[in-house]
Scaffold this active site. Sequence first.
Site, mmCIF file in Angstrom:
data_model
loop_
_atom_site.group_PDB
_atom_site.id
_atom_site.type_symbol
_atom_site.label_atom_id
_atom_site.label_comp_id
_atom_site.label_asym_id
_atom_site.label_seq_id
_atom_site.Cartn_x
_atom_site.Cartn_y
_atom_site.Cartn_z
ATOM 1 N N THR A 47 11.377 23.684 -32.517
ATOM 2 C CA THR A 47 12.442 22.809 -31.898
ATOM 3 C C THR A 47 12.060 22.223 -30.843
ATOM 4 O OG1 THR A 47 14.207 24.159 -32.918
ATOM 5 C CG2 THR A 47 14.799 22.584 -31.521
ATOM 6 N N THR A 48 11.538 22.799 -29.866
ATOM 7 C CA THR A 48 11.208 22.363 -28.738
ATOM 8 C C THR A 48 9.981 21.159 -28.848
ATOM 9 O OG1 THR A 48 11.792 24.713 -27.687
ATOM 10 C CG2 THR A 48 10.291 23.200 -26.333
ATOM 11 N N TYR A 110 22.130 21.036 -42.083
ATOM 12 C CA TYR A 110 22.833 20.156 -42.709
ATOM 13 C C TYR A 110 23.381 20.611 -44.105
ATOM 14 C CZ TYR A 110 24.885 15.621 -44.570
ATOM 15 O OH TYR A 110 25.594 14.740 -44.945
ATOM 16 N N TYR A 136 13.775 32.287 -38.587
ATOM 17 C CA TYR A 136 14.598 31.467 -37.324
ATOM 18 C C TYR A 136 15.988 31.377 -37.537
ATOM 19 C CZ TYR A 136 15.033 28.256 -33.343
ATOM 20 O OH TYR A 136 15.576 27.795 -32.053
ATOM 21 N N ARG A 141 22.589 25.225 -34.293
ATOM 22 C CA ARG A 141 21.812 23.860 -34.498
ATOM 23 C C ARG A 141 21.835 23.736 -36.000
ATOM 24 N NH1 ARG A 141 18.162 22.306 -29.904
ATOM 25 N NH2 ARG A 141 17.687 20.445 -31.195
ATOM 26 N N LYS A 164 13.220 35.540 -35.320
ATOM 27 C CA LYS A 164 13.639 34.958 -33.984
ATOM 28 C C LYS A 164 15.310 34.526 -34.042
ATOM 29 C CE LYS A 164 13.127 30.774 -31.108
ATOM 30 N NZ LYS A 164 12.762 29.187 -30.842
ATOM 31 N N ILE A 206 10.754 34.303 -28.165
ATOM 32 C CA ILE A 206 10.002 33.060 -28.293
ATOM 33 C C ILE A 206 10.981 31.880 -27.288
ATOM 34 C CG2 ILE A 206 9.509 31.021 -29.890
ATOM 35 C CD1 ILE A 206 9.263 33.259 -32.084
#
Length: 295
Positions: A47-48, A110, A136, A141, A164, A206
């Site tokens: 994501t980052t 989504y 994850y 999100r 994560k 993380i």
Amino acid sequence: MKQTIFTGAATALITPLTASGVDYENYGRLIDWQIESGIDALVACGTTGEGSTLTDEEHVDVIRYTVERAAGRVPVIAGTGSNCTEYAIWLTQQACQAGADAVLVVTPYYNKATQRGLYESFTAIADKSTKPLILYNVPSRTGCSIAPETYARLAEHENIAAIKEACGDISKIIRTASLVEGKLDIYSGNDDQIVPIMSVGGKGVISVLSNLLPRETHMICQKFLEGDVAGSAALQMQYLPLISALFCEVNPIPVKAAMAAMGYCENYLRLPLTTMEPDHEQQLLALMREAGLKV
């Protein structure tokens, strides 16, 4: 017996971008500085790292470059998740071929999924991967969350090695730790919960914060692992204001501004992300200066 991918702090790396593409010169500098500063592992295209707006070619090239630049000095974990399982399988296979040590696979976003859908999707990806998976979970999100009971089922897959966890619910994380019985390593996905998660057996974090402070984030984990829980907690709390500032707008908007101020990238993001609001940026820079960073 499953092998632990890393212990300590892994940086969820930004991807330095310009209007013309990936800035590999600055990316290479960032990778070298992270490793020289004592970081324990690197995550590319999460994501980052704006993995969701990289082209397929860029995504694979960034993973390959990260592996080559790290040159075995620390493990490299590649973000390969998607809301399309077949695409996640393809990305995972590409990352494995590029030499990643593990892959980070986010829950479908989504379109979401039921718990059965999550189980079957992760299983399908793990079946086709030659490297271990880190699952994850970041429901804020993605709109869906992995239940502790689903983790317990997934823990039986020999290729699913870790979690994560960024759900923010410590009680749920404790239940997960109890149910997986050590068959999945747990990493904090939130910089403000490193110590709490390590206190129930977590292996580390993380991290977004470690883009700016790799040595300090490593030390939060290292102190805990060495038995200095009070010292670990003190560091965690020392950096809470900076952590909050790094998430006052959606990640990676603030960390991109921070790393641009440190000279590791342009403050450039791809739409729909935009640059940080000026008042927020000034608050972030002030906290960075208080932390001893030259900006």
